[in-house]
Motif scaffolding. Sequence first.
Motif, mmCIF file in Angstrom:
data_model
loop_
_atom_site.group_PDB
_atom_site.id
_atom_site.type_symbol
_atom_site.label_atom_id
_atom_site.label_comp_id
_atom_site.label_asym_id
_atom_site.label_seq_id
_atom_site.Cartn_x
_atom_site.Cartn_y
_atom_site.Cartn_z
ATOM 1 N N SER A 1 -8.846 9.715 -34.744
ATOM 2 C CA SER A 1 -9.652 10.889 -34.391
ATOM 3 C C SER A 1 -11.082 10.480 -34.093
ATOM 4 C CB SER A 1 -9.638 11.906 -35.538
ATOM 5 O OG SER A 1 -8.343 12.394 -35.782
ATOM 6 N N GLY A 2 -11.603 9.531 -34.872
ATOM 7 C CA GLY A 2 -12.979 9.092 -34.673
ATOM 8 C C GLY A 2 -13.206 8.517 -33.289
ATOM 9 N N LYS A 3 -12.260 7.753 -32.794
ATOM 10 C CA LYS A 3 -12.392 7.196 -31.448
ATOM 11 C C LYS A 3 -12.441 8.299 -30.393
ATOM 12 C CE LYS A 3 -9.796 3.024 -32.713
ATOM 13 N NZ LYS A 3 -8.534 2.287 -32.497
ATOM 14 N N LEU A 4 -11.645 9.359 -30.623
ATOM 15 C CA LEU A 4 -11.664 10.491 -29.693
ATOM 16 C C LEU A 4 -13.014 11.193 -29.710
ATOM 17 C CD1 LEU A 4 -8.112 11.827 -30.524
ATOM 18 C CD2 LEU A 4 -8.860 11.188 -28.226
ATOM 19 N N PHE A 5 -13.567 11.378 -30.903
ATOM 20 C CA PHE A 5 -14.882 12.010 -31.002
ATOM 21 C C PHE A 5 -15.946 11.142 -30.331
ATOM 22 C CE2 PHE A 5 -13.045 13.902 -35.080
ATOM 23 C CZ PHE A 5 -12.709 15.097 -34.463
ATOM 24 N N LEU A 6 -15.868 9.826 -30.543
ATOM 25 C CA LEU A 6 -16.819 8.918 -29.908
ATOM 26 C C LEU A 6 -16.690 8.959 -28.387
ATOM 27 C CD1 LEU A 6 -16.538 5.772 -32.231
ATOM 28 C CD2 LEU A 6 -18.468 7.360 -32.071
ATOM 29 N N ALA A 7 -15.465 9.106 -27.895
ATOM 30 C CA ALA A 7 -15.226 9.111 -26.451
ATOM 31 C C ALA A 7 -15.849 10.335 -25.779
ATOM 32 C CB ALA A 7 -13.732 9.061 -26.166
ATOM 33 N N GLN A 8 -16.062 11.399 -26.543
ATOM 34 C CA GLN A 8 -16.661 12.604 -25.967
ATOM 35 C C GLN A 8 -18.175 12.489 -25.808
ATOM 36 O OE1 GLN A 8 -14.410 16.575 -27.148
ATOM 37 N NE2 GLN A 8 -15.282 15.571 -28.918
ATOM 38 N N LEU A 9 -18.781 11.596 -26.569
ATOM 39 C CA LEU A 9 -20.229 11.462 -26.525
ATOM 40 C C LEU A 9 -20.666 10.799 -25.220
ATOM 41 C CD1 LEU A 9 -20.910 10.143 -30.150
ATOM 42 C CD2 LEU A 9 -21.069 12.501 -29.328
ATOM 43 N N GLY A 10 -21.857 11.143 -24.779
ATOM 44 C CA GLY A 10 -22.438 10.431 -23.655
ATOM 45 C C GLY A 10 -22.753 9.007 -24.063
ATOM 46 N N ALA B 1 -3.666 10.352 -32.661
ATOM 47 C CA ALA B 1 -4.441 11.592 -32.729
ATOM 48 C C ALA B 1 -4.756 12.114 -31.334
ATOM 49 C CB ALA B 1 -5.739 11.363 -33.501
ATOM 50 N N VAL B 2 -4.942 13.434 -31.259
ATOM 51 C CA VAL B 2 -5.435 14.108 -30.062
ATOM 52 C C VAL B 2 -6.492 15.111 -30.513
ATOM 53 C CG1 VAL B 2 -3.256 13.856 -28.801
ATOM 54 C CG2 VAL B 2 -3.681 15.937 -30.153
ATOM 55 N N LEU B 3 -7.231 15.651 -29.558
ATOM 56 C CA LEU B 3 -8.207 16.693 -29.860
ATOM 57 C C LEU B 3 -7.624 18.061 -29.535
ATOM 58 C CD1 LEU B 3 -11.532 15.197 -28.438
ATOM 59 C CD2 LEU B 3 -10.771 15.251 -30.818
ATOM 60 N N ALA B 4 -8.024 19.060 -30.317
ATOM 61 C CA ALA B 4 -7.701 20.440 -29.963
ATOM 62 C C ALA B 4 -8.596 20.807 -28.780
ATOM 63 C CB ALA B 4 -7.961 21.364 -31.138
ATOM 64 N N PRO B 5 -8.032 21.142 -27.632
ATOM 65 C CA PRO B 5 -8.873 21.381 -26.449
ATOM 66 C C PRO B 5 -9.838 22.543 -26.660
ATOM 67 C CG PRO B 5 -6.598 22.070 -26.066
ATOM 68 C CD PRO B 5 -6.597 21.333 -27.361
ATOM 69 N N ASN B 6 -11.013 22.397 -26.102
ATOM 70 C CA ASN B 6 -12.036 23.435 -26.164
ATOM 71 C C ASN B 6 -12.420 23.812 -24.739
ATOM 72 O OD1 ASN B 6 -14.191 25.120 -26.588
ATOM 73 N ND2 ASN B 6 -15.499 23.603 -27.565
ATOM 74 N N PRO B 7 -12.053 25.017 -24.289
ATOM 75 C CA PRO B 7 -12.305 25.376 -22.884
ATOM 76 C C PRO B 7 -13.782 25.438 -22.535
ATOM 77 C CG PRO B 7 -11.581 27.293 -24.141
ATOM 78 C CD PRO B 7 -11.394 26.097 -25.023
ATOM 79 N N THR B 8 -14.647 25.547 -23.534
ATOM 80 C CA THR B 8 -16.083 25.655 -23.245
ATOM 81 C C THR B 8 -16.807 24.323 -23.336
ATOM 82 O OG1 THR B 8 -16.624 26.163 -25.559
ATOM 83 C CG2 THR B 8 -16.108 28.027 -24.116
ATOM 84 N N GLY B 9 -16.086 23.252 -23.644
ATOM 85 C CA GLY B 9 -16.759 21.959 -23.689
ATOM 86 C C GLY B 9 -16.198 21.017 -24.729
ATOM 87 N N VAL B 10 -17.095 20.374 -25.497
ATOM 88 C CA VAL B 10 -16.719 19.343 -26.460
ATOM 89 C C VAL B 10 -15.946 19.950 -27.622
ATOM 90 C CG1 VAL B 10 -17.655 17.688 -28.116
ATOM 91 C CG2 VAL B 10 -18.648 17.862 -25.833
ATOM 92 N N SER B 11 -14.925 19.248 -28.079
ATOM 93 C CA SER B 11 -14.129 19.689 -29.230
ATOM 94 C C SER B 11 -14.532 18.893 -30.461
ATOM 95 C CB SER B 11 -12.635 19.475 -28.953
ATOM 96 O OG SER B 11 -11.878 19.691 -30.133
ATOM 97 N N ASN B 12 -14.611 19.571 -31.591
ATOM 98 C CA ASN B 12 -14.867 18.869 -32.850
ATOM 99 C C ASN B 12 -13.708 19.085 -33.822
ATOM 100 O OD1 ASN B 12 -16.394 17.132 -34.480
ATOM 101 N ND2 ASN B 12 -17.266 18.837 -35.627
ATOM 102 N N ILE B 13 -12.516 19.246 -33.268
ATOM 103 C CA ILE B 13 -11.318 19.370 -34.087
ATOM 104 C C ILE B 13 -10.284 18.366 -33.590
ATOM 105 C CG2 ILE B 13 -9.382 20.845 -34.770
ATOM 106 C CD1 ILE B 13 -11.878 21.672 -36.133
#
Length: 275
Positions: A149-158, A212-224
Amino acid sequence: MTTPRMDTRSIEGDTPAQRLLALLEVIADKGQYFTLQSLVDETGLPKPTLHRMLQQLENSGMLQREADNRHYCMGSRLRRLAENLLLNDTVQGARHAVLAELVREVGESCNITALSGSEVLYLDRVETSAPLRFYLHPGSRVPAHCSASGKLFLAQLGATQRRRLLAEMPLEKFTRNTITDLESLEEEVALVKSNGFAFDDEEFLPGLLCIAVLAPNPTGVSNIGLAIQAPVMRMDRERALACLPVLERAAAAIARINQGALPEATADENTEVSG
C-alpha cells in the motif's frame, strides 16, 4: 505490591483541551470506578492538576461521582457520546463487511490502510481462519517503502513531494528484499504507478507476501488502500495476481461507500465566485 506508574506522556498535550482528551483516553480504558488518588498513582501527575481536570470533566457531564463522593465513573454525556459513535459509524461497518467478504473469497487476511506521514496505518483488518497467519492489528504502522500500500501512496505523490518525503525517511532494511536504495525505489514506484497495483514480496516480514490496490477516488488522490496478505507457502505472485480482480472489486465497493458518506455539495459550494 506497588502499582507501576503509567508513562506520563499518555496525558500530555500542547493545549489544555488535548490534555483533557488524553485523560479521557486513560479513563476509557478502565473497567471499574476510580479515585483521584488512583489516577495520581497511575499517571504521576500532580494531584491539584488532576483534581482540576476531573472537575472540568465532571462539570461538563463527561464524568460523575458515586454516592461516596470519592469514586468517579462515566457520566451520561460520555456514555451518550460512545453510543452515538457506535450507532452512527455505518461507514466503518460497511467497509468492514466488504473486507470480511474479501477474506471469505480469497481465504487470506486482508486490511484497509491509509498513509500517515511516512508510514502506512492499518485502519481495519480481518484475519484468515487458516492456522498460519501474521498478526497485524488495526493501529499498526509499517514504513511506506516496504509496504505494498505504501508504494501505491508514494506513486500518487508528485516527484518533488516524493523526493522530499523520501529524503527524510530512513529506508530501514527489514529483510533481504527490502528496497533501501532511492534510485531502486523510484524505479519500483514507477512500475507500481504503471501497473495500478503493488507487491510487498517479503520486504517487511520474512515469509509474508502482500498485494494491494487503492480504492479509486473520482475527485483525485486516494488515501485508502486495500491489501491481501498471506504466507509465501500459500501465496506467490502468480496466485496473488489471480486474486487481483476480486481485490479491485472490493476496492471499488469501498470507494462507493466512501463517496456515499460525503455530504452533498451545497449551492454555495457549487457556485463559482467571480471577481
